[in-house]
Design an enzyme around this catalytic site. Structure first.
Site, mmCIF file in Angstrom:
data_model
loop_
_atom_site.group_PDB
_atom_site.id
_atom_site.type_symbol
_atom_site.label_atom_id
_atom_site.label_comp_id
_atom_site.label_asym_id
_atom_site.label_seq_id
_atom_site.Cartn_x
_atom_site.Cartn_y
_atom_site.Cartn_z
ATOM 1 N N ASP A 128 0.790 -1.232 0.000
ATOM 2 C CA ASP A 128 0.000 0.000 0.000
ATOM 3 C C ASP A 128 0.829 1.293 0.000
ATOM 4 O O ASP A 128 0.318 2.359 -0.321
ATOM 5 C CB ASP A 128 -0.931 0.035 1.227
ATOM 6 C CG ASP A 128 -1.920 -1.113 1.228
ATOM 7 O OD1 ASP A 128 -2.175 -1.677 0.145
ATOM 8 O OD2 ASP A 128 -2.436 -1.446 2.310
ATOM 9 N N SER A 216 -11.860 5.352 -26.391
ATOM 10 C CA SER A 216 -11.820 4.504 -25.194
ATOM 11 C C SER A 216 -11.136 5.274 -24.066
ATOM 12 O O SER A 216 -10.353 6.197 -24.325
ATOM 13 C CB SER A 216 -11.045 3.220 -25.482
ATOM 14 O OG SER A 216 -9.688 3.521 -25.733
ATOM 15 N N GLU A 223 -9.255 1.444 -4.166
ATOM 16 C CA GLU A 223 -10.336 0.749 -3.448
ATOM 17 C C GLU A 223 -10.904 1.568 -2.290
ATOM 18 O O GLU A 223 -12.042 1.358 -1.893
ATOM 19 C CB GLU A 223 -9.847 -0.607 -2.929
ATOM 20 C CG GLU A 223 -8.768 -0.522 -1.868
ATOM 21 C CD GLU A 223 -8.435 -1.883 -1.251
ATOM 22 O OE1 GLU A 223 -9.227 -2.819 -1.359
ATOM 23 O OE2 GLU A 223 -7.344 -1.974 -0.648
HETATM 24 O O1 F6P Z 1 -2.633 -4.035 3.025
HETATM 25 C C1 F6P Z 1 -2.484 -4.763 1.848
HETATM 26 C C2 F6P Z 1 -3.825 -5.093 1.244
HETATM 27 O O2 F6P Z 1 -3.616 -5.837 0.062
HETATM 28 C C3 F6P Z 1 -4.725 -3.881 0.962
HETATM 29 O O3 F6P Z 1 -4.361 -3.207 -0.214
HETATM 30 C C4 F6P Z 1 -6.075 -4.532 0.909
HETATM 31 O O4 F6P Z 1 -7.080 -3.601 1.272
HETATM 32 C C5 F6P Z 1 -5.968 -5.620 1.943
HETATM 33 O O5 F6P Z 1 -4.584 -5.872 2.140
HETATM 34 C C6 F6P Z 1 -6.655 -6.911 1.582
HETATM 35 O O6 F6P Z 1 -6.513 -7.779 2.649
HETATM 36 P P1 F6P Z 1 -6.884 -9.324 2.603
HETATM 37 O O7 F6P Z 1 -5.805 -10.035 1.831
HETATM 38 O O8 F6P Z 1 -6.904 -9.721 4.030
HETATM 39 O O9 F6P Z 1 -8.190 -9.431 1.912
#
Ligand code: F6P
EC number: 2.7.1.11
Length: 323
Positions: A128, A216, A223
């Site tokens: 992240d 396009s 997220e």
């Molecule tokens: O912190 C890393 C991460 O991949 C985030 O980007 C994501 O929100 C989260 O972990 C997803 O976690 P999990 O693998 O527990 O679903």
């Protein structure tokens, strides 16, 4: 200090293995006995602690994932769980810890240090890139390149079919992956939590594209963006835009967490692993090793998790000019 244990915790990240290797080989170089804790804090609580030698970390610098496995431990959030972890460390004679992980890992490490004072140094391991105290975290560069590869492929099909694609990338509350993959992928619009953009803003960008005969477009959605996940944003755009559009949504998901680390990530992970180990030997504790402006620094766990890492908004300004 004689016996040091290393563990990985939270979401895995490409480069964690290179970091483990650097910690272990660094520790052996300085005459320490090295140990690995399996599955992060859960393994600490269970006493799943194994000796590591130079051979244990052979042939892993190029591997994604983590040979020590990882977990998000609920039990370690309780005082009873942490006491069990401490008892296991004492039973194994561990007198120093290297924690490789992100926010949750360092939150646990700080509480644990305040309760039991076992010297602990962290290495920032998360795709992240959301930790204050380091310019880049282990795995971020690989995740961006994985996302970019997917974006490039999606652009091919978007172009063939004159479509708008909404692509969701990971990052939890941070827009770093979205920003860097979006800029390098030439995205028309990049939605991130750090800089609010409304549905109307995106619509006007897309319409300006149509006016310039763009057939396009790619919209990258972090997220954690306030407008919602990519599917929700796509629905809102469909309901708002007053020209016919063919829309598709792709969520890149966990492919962003896997794969062989890039050269950049391998070197970063090695520097941070050795830096964490050497810091521990030099008396650092309750801190994370980080690299800022190409220099190794140590930042208190507390700051790494409470201070907000800023995004370079000039990059977004550039993206809006170049799209
Ligand atoms: O912190 C890393 C991460 O991949 C985030 O980007 C994501 O929100 C989260 O972990 C997803 O976690 P999990 O693998 O527990 O679903």
């Amino acid at each position: 200090m004689k016996r040091v244990a290393v563990f990985t915790s939270g979401g895995d990240a490409p480069g964690m293995n290179a970091c483990i290797r650097a910690v272990v080989r660094g520790g052996l170089h300085y005459g320490l006995e090295m140990f690995g804790i399996i599955r992060g804090y859960n393994g600490m609580i269970k006493g799943d602690i194994i000796p590591l030698n130079s051979q244990s970390v052979s042939n892993i610098v190029q591997r994604g994932g983590t040979i020590l496995k990882s977990a998000r431990s609920k039990e370690f959030m309780t005082p009873e769980g942490r006491k069990k972890g401490y008892d296991q460390l004492k039973a194994h004679g561990i007198d120093g810890l290297i924690a490789i992980g992100g926010n949750g890992t360092f939150t646990g490490a700080e509480i644990f240090f305040n309760e039991f004072q076992i010297p602990t140094v962290g290495a920032p391991g998360t795709i992240d890139n959301d930790l204050y105290g380091t310019d880049y975290t282990i795995g971020f560069d690989t995740a961006v390149n994985t996302a970019l590869d997917a974006i490039d492929k999606i652009r091919d099909t978007a172009d063939s079919h004159d479509r708008i694609f909404f692509i969701e990338v990971m990052g939890r509350d941070s827009g770093y992956i979205a920003m860097q993959s979006g800029i390098s992928g030439g995205a028309e619009s990049i939605l991130i939590p750090e800089e609010r953009q409304t549905v109307e803003d995106v619509v006007s960008v897309l319409k300006a594209g149509f006016d310039r005969k763009k057939s396009s477009s790619i919209v990258i959605v972090a997220e954690g963006d306030e407008e919602g996940h990519a599917a929700e944003v796509a629905e809102k755009i469909k309901a708002t835009i007053d020209v016919p559009v063919d829309i598709r949504v792709t969520n890149l998901g966990h492919i962003q967490r896997g794969g062989s680390p890039t050269a950049y990530d391998r070197i970063l992970s090695s520097r941070l692993g050795l830096g964490a180990l050497e810091g521990l030997l030099n008396g650092q504790k309750n801190v994370m090793a980080g690299i800022v402006n190409d220099e190794l620094i140590y930042t208190p766990f507390h700051d790494t998790i409470t201070k907000k890492k800023l995004i370079n908004s000039d990059l977004l300004r550039m993206a809006s000019i170049l799209r």
